[in-house]
Design a protein around this motif. Structure first.
Motif, short mmCIF file in Angstrom:
data_model
loop_
_atom_site.label_atom_id
_atom_site.label_comp_id
_atom_site.label_asym_id
_atom_site.label_seq_id
_atom_site.Cartn_x
_atom_site.Cartn_y
_atom_site.Cartn_z
N SER A 243 43.95 6.90 -15.39
CA SER A 243 42.55 6.59 -15.11
C SER A 243 42.42 5.78 -13.82
O SER A 243 41.58 6.07 -12.96
CB SER A 243 41.94 5.83 -16.29
OG SER A 243 40.61 5.48 -16.00
N SER A 244 43.28 4.78 -13.68
CA SER A 244 43.28 3.96 -12.46
C SER A 244 43.62 4.82 -11.24
O SER A 244 43.01 4.69 -10.18
CB SER A 244 44.28 2.82 -12.57
OG SER A 244 43.93 1.94 -13.58
N TRP A 245 44.60 5.68 -11.40
CA TRP A 245 45.03 6.55 -10.31
C TRP A 245 43.89 7.49 -9.88
O TRP A 245 43.64 7.68 -8.70
CB TRP A 245 46.26 7.33 -10.71
CG TRP A 245 46.58 8.46 -9.78
CD1 TRP A 245 46.59 9.79 -10.08
CD2 TRP A 245 46.94 8.37 -8.40
NE1 TRP A 245 46.92 10.52 -8.97
CE2 TRP A 245 47.14 9.68 -7.92
CE3 TRP A 245 47.09 7.32 -7.51
CZ2 TRP A 245 47.51 9.95 -6.61
CZ3 TRP A 245 47.45 7.59 -6.20
CH2 TRP A 245 47.65 8.88 -5.76
N GLN A 246 43.23 8.08 -10.85
CA GLN A 246 42.15 9.00 -10.52
C GLN A 246 41.02 8.29 -9.77
O GLN A 246 40.48 8.83 -8.81
CB GLN A 246 41.62 9.68 -11.78
CG GLN A 246 42.59 10.71 -12.32
CD GLN A 246 42.14 11.30 -13.63
OE1 GLN A 246 41.41 10.69 -14.39
NE2 GLN A 246 42.58 12.51 -13.91
N SER A 247 40.69 7.09 -10.20
CA SER A 247 39.67 6.31 -9.50
C SER A 247 40.11 6.00 -8.08
O SER A 247 39.34 6.15 -7.12
CB SER A 247 39.38 5.01 -10.24
OG SER A 247 38.79 5.26 -11.48
N PHE A 248 41.35 5.56 -7.93
CA PHE A 248 41.88 5.23 -6.61
C PHE A 248 41.87 6.45 -5.70
O PHE A 248 41.43 6.38 -4.55
CB PHE A 248 43.30 4.68 -6.75
CG PHE A 248 43.98 4.44 -5.42
CD1 PHE A 248 43.71 3.30 -4.69
CD2 PHE A 248 44.87 5.38 -4.91
CE1 PHE A 248 44.33 3.09 -3.46
CE2 PHE A 248 45.50 5.17 -3.70
CZ PHE A 248 45.22 4.02 -2.97
#
Length: 65
Positions: A26-31
């Motif tokens: 989730s963090s990666w997709q946002s980044f």
């Protein structure tokens, strides 16, 4: 940017549970969305995610039997 990508790649590889992995993804997709990364730039981390997912699923299957 390269350091951040490497940090996310390591984060995926070091996840110890599916919950950790899903939070990391989730963090990666946002980044990646917020920084407009190309498919090529995203490939390393996405592959690390798939490897970690397979490893964690394999661990679950072994523990059930």
């Amino acid at each position: 940017m390269e350091k951040e990508i490497a940090r996310f790649e390591n984060k995926m590889k070091n996840c110890e549970s599916m919950t950790d992995l899903l939070l990391a993804m989730s963090s990666w997709q946002s980044f990646s969305r917020n920084n407009g990364l190309t498919e090529e730039q995203k490939r390393r981390v996405d592959e690390a995610y798939l490897e970690a997912e397979a490893r964690l699923i394999g661990n679950v299957k072994k523990s059930l039997w």
